[in-house]
Design a protein around this motif. Structure first.
Motif, PDB file in Angstrom:
ATOM      1  N   GLU A 178     -22.234  61.441  45.987  1.00  0.00           N
ATOM      2  CA  GLU A 178     -21.261  61.929  45.017  1.00  0.00           C
ATOM      3  C   GLU A 178     -19.956  62.219  45.741  1.00  0.00           C
ATOM      4  OE1 GLU A 178     -20.814  65.666  41.933  1.00  0.00           O
ATOM      5  OE2 GLU A 178     -22.807  64.803  42.269  1.00  0.00           O
ATOM      6  N   VAL A 179     -18.864  61.660  45.242  1.00  0.00           N
ATOM      7  CA  VAL A 179     -17.547  61.839  45.845  1.00  0.00           C
ATOM      8  C   VAL A 179     -16.561  62.218  44.746  1.00  0.00           C
ATOM      9  CG1 VAL A 179     -15.689  60.785  47.177  1.00  0.00           C
ATOM     10  CG2 VAL A 179     -18.072  60.140  47.618  1.00  0.00           C
ATOM     11  N   ARG A 180     -15.976  63.413  44.842  1.00  0.00           N
ATOM     12  CA  ARG A 180     -14.985  63.898  43.889  1.00  0.00           C
ATOM     13  C   ARG A 180     -15.455  63.760  42.444  1.00  0.00           C
ATOM     14  NH1 ARG A 180     -11.754  61.304  47.695  1.00  0.00           N
ATOM     15  NH2 ARG A 180     -11.614  59.412  46.410  1.00  0.00           N
ATOM     16  N   GLY A 181     -16.718  64.059  42.240  1.00  0.00           N
ATOM     17  CA  GLY A 181     -17.266  64.051  40.894  1.00  0.00           C
ATOM     18  C   GLY A 181     -17.791  62.722  40.430  1.00  0.00           C
ATOM     19  N   HIS A 182     -17.531  61.641  41.171  1.00  0.00           N
ATOM     20  CA  HIS A 182     -18.061  60.320  40.828  1.00  0.00           C
ATOM     21  C   HIS A 182     -19.339  60.070  41.644  1.00  0.00           C
ATOM     22  CE1 HIS A 182     -14.155  59.797  39.007  1.00  0.00           C
ATOM     23  NE2 HIS A 182     -13.531  59.882  40.194  1.00  0.00           N
ATOM     24  N   CYS A 183     -20.242  59.262  41.117  1.00  0.00           N
ATOM     25  CA  CYS A 183     -21.479  58.921  41.817  1.00  0.00           C
ATOM     26  C   CYS A 183     -21.431  57.452  42.226  1.00  0.00           C
ATOM     27  CB  CYS A 183     -22.692  59.173  40.928  1.00  0.00           C
ATOM     28  SG  CYS A 183     -24.268  58.852  41.758  1.00  0.00           S
ATOM     29  N   TYR A 184     -21.615  57.213  43.528  1.00  0.00           N
ATOM     30  CA  TYR A 184     -21.598  55.858  44.073  1.00  0.00           C
ATOM     31  C   TYR A 184     -23.019  55.508  44.526  1.00  0.00           C
ATOM     32  CZ  TYR A 184     -16.534  56.379  44.101  1.00  0.00           C
ATOM     33  OH  TYR A 184     -15.234  56.562  43.738  1.00  0.00           O
ATOM     34  N   MET A 185     -23.521  54.371  44.050  1.00  0.00           N
ATOM     35  CA  MET A 185     -24.897  53.985  44.334  1.00  0.00           C
ATOM     36  C   MET A 185     -24.935  52.597  44.949  1.00  0.00           C
ATOM     37  SD  MET A 185     -26.493  54.993  40.623  1.00  0.00           S
ATOM     38  CE  MET A 185     -25.513  56.076  39.573  1.00  0.00           C
ATOM     39  N   ASP A 186     -25.874  52.420  45.871  1.00  0.00           N
ATOM     40  CA  ASP A 186     -26.195  51.099  46.402  1.00  0.00           C
ATOM     41  C   ASP A 186     -27.571  50.729  45.871  1.00  0.00           C
ATOM     42  OD1 ASP A 186     -23.848  50.980  47.775  1.00  0.00           O
ATOM     43  OD2 ASP A 186     -24.692  51.694  49.676  1.00  0.00           O
ATOM     44  N   LEU A 187     -27.633  49.642  45.101  1.00  0.00           N
ATOM     45  CA  LEU A 187     -28.881  49.211  44.473  1.00  0.00           C
ATOM     46  C   LEU A 187     -29.518  48.106  45.311  1.00  0.00           C
ATOM     47  CD1 LEU A 187     -27.697  49.015  40.750  1.00  0.00           C
ATOM     48  CD2 LEU A 187     -28.546  50.999  42.021  1.00  0.00           C
ATOM     49  N   ILE A 188     -30.849  48.074  45.261  1.00  0.00           N
ATOM     50  CA  ILE A 188     -31.578  47.079  46.046  1.00  0.00           C
ATOM     51  C   ILE A 188     -32.862  46.716  45.309  1.00  0.00           C
ATOM     52  CG2 ILE A 188     -32.885  48.786  47.393  1.00  0.00           C
ATOM     53  CD1 ILE A 188     -32.545  47.011  49.840  1.00  0.00           C
ATOM     54  N   TYR A 238     -26.284  46.000  30.100  1.00  0.00           N
ATOM     55  CA  TYR A 238     -27.642  45.545  30.440  1.00  0.00           C
ATOM     56  C   TYR A 238     -28.445  46.716  31.039  1.00  0.00           C
ATOM     57  CZ  TYR A 238     -25.189  41.061  30.288  1.00  0.00           C
ATOM     58  OH  TYR A 238     -24.422  40.000  29.910  1.00  0.00           O
ATOM     59  N   TRP A 239     -29.709  46.766  30.687  1.00  0.00           N
ATOM     60  CA  TRP A 239     -30.644  47.699  31.350  1.00  0.00           C
ATOM     61  C   TRP A 239     -31.226  46.980  32.562  1.00  0.00           C
ATOM     62  CZ3 TRP A 239     -31.034  52.729  30.580  1.00  0.00           C
ATOM     63  CH2 TRP A 239     -30.653  53.266  29.351  1.00  0.00           C
ATOM     64  N   VAL A 240     -31.119  47.601  33.731  1.00  0.00           N
ATOM     65  CA  VAL A 240     -31.582  46.969  34.964  1.00  0.00           C
ATOM     66  C   VAL A 240     -32.476  47.943  35.744  1.00  0.00           C
ATOM     67  CG1 VAL A 240     -29.513  47.687  36.231  1.00  0.00           C
ATOM     68  CG2 VAL A 240     -30.876  45.785  37.098  1.00  0.00           C
ATOM     69  N   GLN A 241     -33.560  47.407  36.289  1.00  0.00           N
ATOM     70  CA  GLN A 241     -34.458  48.192  37.158  1.00  0.00           C
ATOM     71  C   GLN A 241     -34.085  47.916  38.610  1.00  0.00           C
ATOM     72  OE1 GLN A 241     -38.497  47.165  36.313  1.00  0.00           O
ATOM     73  NE2 GLN A 241     -38.256  47.386  34.090  1.00  0.00           N
ATOM     74  N   ALA A 242     -33.971  48.977  39.399  1.00  0.00           N
ATOM     75  CA  ALA A 242     -33.598  48.817  40.809  1.00  0.00           C
ATOM     76  C   ALA A 242     -34.051  50.035  41.603  1.00  0.00           C
ATOM     77  CB  ALA A 242     -32.087  48.621  40.949  1.00  0.00           C
ATOM     78  N   GLU A 243     -33.993  49.871  42.917  1.00  0.00           N
ATOM     79  CA  GLU A 243     -34.286  50.986  43.832  1.00  0.00           C
ATOM     80  C   GLU A 243     -32.976  51.405  44.499  1.00  0.00           C
ATOM     81  OE1 GLU A 243     -36.549  51.713  48.092  1.00  0.00           O
ATOM     82  OE2 GLU A 243     -37.446  50.307  46.640  1.00  0.00           O
ATOM     83  N   LEU A 244     -32.792  52.713  44.641  1.00  0.00           N
ATOM     84  CA  LEU A 244     -31.592  53.222  45.290  1.00  0.00           C
ATOM     85  C   LEU A 244     -31.768  53.162  46.804  1.00  0.00           C
ATOM     86  CD1 LEU A 244     -30.852  56.388  43.121  1.00  0.00           C
ATOM     87  CD2 LEU A 244     -29.657  54.200  43.043  1.00  0.00           C
TER      88      LEU A 244
END
Length: 427
Positions: A33-43, A22-28
């Motif tokens: 970035e941790v060990r090459g992975h990207c972790y995001m909190d969406l709101i 799914y394509w989703v619109q959100a604000e970060l």
């Protein structure tokens, strides 16, 4: 049923029902970035109250993030950071140990660019509505701009390059830069740069121009310069402001609102050097023009003097005769005036002489009279006159005896009379 079995069941349900992407619109609200992975909190926030109405976690694994990150940053000039609007393609994932998360498989940079452009356009429209968008452009950079207030990160390579280029310019031009340290990337840009501008404003008469430079930072950190409050401060600042905070294709609101925008700190230094060099060239050109004009004027006047000299020779005899006659007349008048003045002064001198003689004679007579009186007083006090009248003087130990009680039996006294003296013993 154990928790593991329950979570596994939830995972099976999600994978079987939410198998699509799914394509989703959100604000970060956070991105790390941790060990090459990207972790995001969406709101997602309510449009009217700005209150969060939805939250979720998203992850982009290293094998996909390593490709998406450079594409996104190249297109938008931004890194993923809190407050950024994004459009992500995600798929559902439920891990029995870590719970639910959206797995990011793609990012649409055009959506973020559109949101950034929208915010930037809102700021620009607000500045135009306030009538301050072109204020900086109306200021003229002094042709003799050499006292420079620099807003930059302390110790930044760009600031060092800026100062070195000013100091080592091949024309020997002298500049006086002073650093006002500020944060030039991240969330603290707005408040830090405004504080630096306020510090400059407190001594605004000491500077000719303000330079805001950002050396060594990434283009992805330009968002801090798209700020309404910062733009308003720059627009209303009384000194011209030069910005060198981005690269050739990046233009922040601060670049748009400033007096002059250049690419880099070294370009800002080159601009100031060219400005002062142009002034020097104008001064030299004006000097040369003045010298040429003076020379032409001197040539013209020399020709006039030559023509005048030819005419003067013919008129000199007549003029000389006239002037000699005038001089003779003036000498005669001067002689007459001198004679009259001398006669008046001689009369004054004679009168003063008579007065001085009379005064001196009267003073001498007065002093002679005083001397006679003094002589008479001295003679009247002469002891010999007393002795001639039959008086005597008795001395004891060389002093006159005035009181008989002062003498003791056996004292020898000496008595002086008109003719001689004698001694006696007190009985």
């Amino acid at each position: 049923m154990s928790l593991y079995e329950l979570n596994a069941l939830v995972g099976d349900v999600i994978e079987s029902t939410l198998y699509r992407e799914y394509w989703v619109q959100a604000e970060l609200s956070e991105a790390r970035e941790v060990r090459g992975h990207c972790y995001m909190d969406l709101i997602q926030k309510d449009v009217f109250t700005n209150t969060p109405i939805a939250r979720a976690q998203a992850r982009c694994w290293q094998n996909r993030w390593s490709a998406l990150r450079p594409q996104f940053e190249k297109a938008t000039g931004q890194t993923l950071h809190a407050g950024l609007k994004v459009m992500l393609r995600v798929k559902a994932s439920f891990h029995v140990a870590y719970g639910f998360a959206w797995i990011v498989t793609d990012i649409d940079p055009s959506f973020t660019m559109g949101d950034m452009a929208r915010k930037r356009l809102e700021i620009i429209n607000q500045l135009k509505k306030e009538g301050v968008f072109e204020l900086q452009k109306e200021l003229r950079i002094s042709r003799f701009a050499k006292r420079i207030a620099v807003i930059s990160s302390e110790g930044a390579a760009g600031y060092g390059d800026f100062c070195r280029q000013l100091a080592d310019n091949q024309y020997g031009l002298c500049f006086e830069p002073r650093l006002f340290p500020a944060i030039m990337q991240g969330e603290g840009v707005e408040a830090s740069v405004i504080d630096a501008l306020n510090a400059i404003y407190n001594n605004v008469e000491d500077y000719d121009v303000v330079v805001i430079i950002r050396g060594g930072g990434a283009t992805s950190d330009l968002s801090g310069f798209d700020s309404l409050a910062l733009a308003e401060n720059v627009a209303n600042f009384p000194l011209p402001i030069i910005t060198g905070i981005g690269h050739d294709r990046d233009e922040s609101v601060l670049d748009m609102i400033s007096n002059t925008r250049v690419k880099t700190p070294t370009a800002a230094a080159a601009f100031l050097i060219d400005n002062l060099l142009d002034t020097l060239s104008r001064v030299v050109d004006a000097q040369d023009a003045i010298v040429m004009a003076v020379r032409r004027k001197m040539d013209v006047e020399q020709m006039r003097f030559s023509r005048m000299a030819a005419g003067i020779r013919a008129q000199f005899s007549v003029m000389k005769t006239r002037q000699m006659a005038r001089l003779s007349e003036m000498l005669s008048r001067i002689g007459s005036r001198i004679s009259a003045r001398l006669m008046r002064d001689e009369s004054r001198v004679e009168l003063c002489s008579v007065r001085m003689r009379n005064g001196a004679r009267m003073r001498l007579e007065k002093e002679a009279h005083r001397m006679e009186i003094a002589e008479q007083r001295i003679k009247a006090a002469d002891p010999q006159l007393l002795l001639r009248r039959g008086y005597s003087i008795t001395l004891h130990n060389g002093k006159a005896v005035r009181d008989a009680d002062e003498l003791r039996r056996g004292d020898i006294v000496k008595t002086i009379v008109e003719h001689g003296c004698f001694e006696a013993e007190v009985k």
